[in-house]
Motif scaffolding. Structure first.
Motif, PDB file in Angstrom:
ATOM      1  N   SER A   7       0.845  -1.195   0.000  1.00  0.00           N
ATOM      2  CA  SER A   7       0.000   0.000   0.000  1.00  0.00           C
ATOM      3  C   SER A   7       0.877   1.240   0.000  1.00  0.00           C
ATOM      4  O   SER A   7       2.036   1.209   0.396  1.00  0.00           O
ATOM      5  N   GLY A   8       0.308   2.343  -0.476  1.00  0.00           N
ATOM      6  CA  GLY A   8       1.051   3.591  -0.534  1.00  0.00           C
ATOM      7  C   GLY A   8       0.145   4.741  -0.893  1.00  0.00           C
ATOM      8  O   GLY A   8      -1.076   4.600  -0.929  1.00  0.00           O
ATOM      9  N   GLU A   9       0.761   5.864  -1.187  1.00  0.00           N
ATOM     10  CA  GLU A   9      -0.007   7.075  -1.448  1.00  0.00           C
ATOM     11  C   GLU A   9      -0.181   7.372  -2.939  1.00  0.00           C
ATOM     12  O   GLU A   9      -1.055   8.138  -3.314  1.00  0.00           O
ATOM     13  N   ASP A  62      -3.631   7.911   4.590  1.00  0.00           N
ATOM     14  CA  ASP A  62      -2.219   7.697   4.275  1.00  0.00           C
ATOM     15  C   ASP A  62      -2.037   6.749   3.108  1.00  0.00           C
ATOM     16  O   ASP A  62      -1.050   6.814   2.388  1.00  0.00           O
ATOM     17  N   HIS A  63      -2.991   5.849   2.924  1.00  0.00           N
ATOM     18  CA  HIS A  63      -2.860   4.813   1.900  1.00  0.00           C
ATOM     19  C   HIS A  63      -4.005   4.934   0.897  1.00  0.00           C
ATOM     20  O   HIS A  63      -5.106   4.457   1.123  1.00  0.00           O
ATOM     21  N   GLN A  64      -3.733   5.597  -0.209  1.00  0.00           N
ATOM     22  CA  GLN A  64      -4.744   5.739  -1.257  1.00  0.00           C
ATOM     23  C   GLN A  64      -4.656   4.618  -2.278  1.00  0.00           C
ATOM     24  O   GLN A  64      -5.592   4.393  -3.035  1.00  0.00           O
ATOM     25  N   CYS A  65      -3.538   3.924  -2.299  1.00  0.00           N
ATOM     26  CA  CYS A  65      -3.303   2.912  -3.325  1.00  0.00           C
ATOM     27  C   CYS A  65      -3.025   1.550  -2.706  1.00  0.00           C
ATOM     28  O   CYS A  65      -2.357   1.452  -1.669  1.00  0.00           O
ATOM     29  N   VAL A  66      -3.548   0.513  -3.328  1.00  0.00           N
ATOM     30  CA  VAL A  66      -3.211  -0.869  -2.966  1.00  0.00           C
ATOM     31  C   VAL A  66      -2.645  -1.534  -4.216  1.00  0.00           C
ATOM     32  O   VAL A  66      -3.251  -1.477  -5.283  1.00  0.00           O
ATOM     33  N   THR A 119      -7.729   0.815  -4.875  1.00  0.00           N
ATOM     34  CA  THR A 119      -7.696   1.776  -3.772  1.00  0.00           C
ATOM     35  C   THR A 119      -8.510   1.216  -2.604  1.00  0.00           C
ATOM     36  O   THR A 119      -9.541   0.563  -2.833  1.00  0.00           O
ATOM     37  N   LEU A 130      -6.490  -2.396   6.067  1.00  0.00           N
ATOM     38  CA  LEU A 130      -5.520  -3.339   5.522  1.00  0.00           C
ATOM     39  C   LEU A 130      -4.751  -4.082   6.617  1.00  0.00           C
ATOM     40  O   LEU A 130      -4.084  -5.078   6.326  1.00  0.00           O
ATOM     41  N   HIS A 131      -4.871  -3.612   7.854  1.00  0.00           N
ATOM     42  CA  HIS A 131      -4.117  -4.221   8.943  1.00  0.00           C
ATOM     43  C   HIS A 131      -4.509  -5.691   9.122  1.00  0.00           C
ATOM     44  O   HIS A 131      -5.686  -6.027   9.250  1.00  0.00           O
TER      45      HIS A 131
END
Length: 240
Positions: A7-9, A62-66, A119, A130-131
């Motif tokens: 995951s990320g932005e 914080d995480h817009q992308c998967v 996303t 996602l945790h």
């Protein structure tokens, strides 16, 4: 079957990575799920905008992308139709069945694998947590798919297949060509995913195994002042 959930932005970066693989002939876009047009009718802007607009419904996230990779054993002989079905069932199993996502089949490694870009932000602006997803829903659907498609099972093996990472191939890379960047990028991404380190020296210790090194630049240079890194391939003697 081994799955990795990242995951990320930056959604653009994840799509660009896969689209570059398509241009190089190392990947195929199998489907654009929950998009208003068929995959072959979508421009890069179309692919990006739908995910980005939905992610922007929760701009503070914080995480817009998967970015998910689904990796198969080299002996798993699967058609594109089967790969797509596995990808769709996997996404449903982890709670992303109603999300828009792009499914790519990659052929740039010794084993077949999928990359899926989506996303975690829903159309209502809620966040899909996602945790522990990898240990719960992902593990359950992975085991079911292994049985349903007679796949080589991941249970009892390392969660990461060593085939996914291999030393950089200087001959294949042809220094100065785009393949050089692709080789280095694959290794750096893999090391970030699969190793833990607390210093540049430890990071380089892992990179060196795959014949890559990270350099901060010379003292006083802007790159070092800004905390940047440049990556080099190494020859068998350890030279950049």
């Amino acid at each position: 079957m081994v799955t990795i959930i990242g995951s990320g932005e930056v959604i653009r970066g994840a799509i660009s990575y896969n689209e570059n693989k398509v241009k190089e002939g190392d990947a195929v876009l199998l489907a654009a799920v929950k998009y208003p047009k068929d995959a072959d009718k979508l421009s890069f802007k179309d692919k990006l905008n739908l995910l980005q607009l939905q992610a922007d419904l929760r701009p503070s996230g914080d995480h817009q992308c998967v970015h998910i990779s689904v990796n198969f054993d080299p002996s798993d002989n699967l058609s594109n139709e089967q790969l797509l079905e596995i990808g769709q069932r996997y996404m449903e199993g982890i709670g992303f069945g109603d999300q828009p996502y792009l499914v790519y089949s990659h052929t740039d490694a010794a084993h077949p694998h999928l990359h899926i870009v989506s996303t975690p932000i829903t159309s209502h602006g809620d966040l899909i947590r996602l945790h522990n997803l990898g240990k719960t829903a992902s593990s359950a659907i992975r085991e079911k798919l292994e049985i349903d498609f007679s796949l080589v099972r991941a249970k009892g093996r390392n969660s990461v297949d060593r085939r996914e990472l291999k030393p950089a191939d200087l001959n294949k890379a042809q220094y100065g060509k785009r393949q050089t960047k692709a080789e280095i990028s694959n290794i750096v991404r893999g090391v970030f995913h699969h190793f833990k380190f607390t210093s540049l020296a430890e990071f380089n210790a892992a990179l060196n195994v795959f014949e890559v090194i990270a350099d901060t630049g010379s003292s006083g240079m802007r790159m070092q002042e800004k905390g940047g890194l440049i990556y080099y391939m190494l020859d068998p003697a350890g030279n950049k």
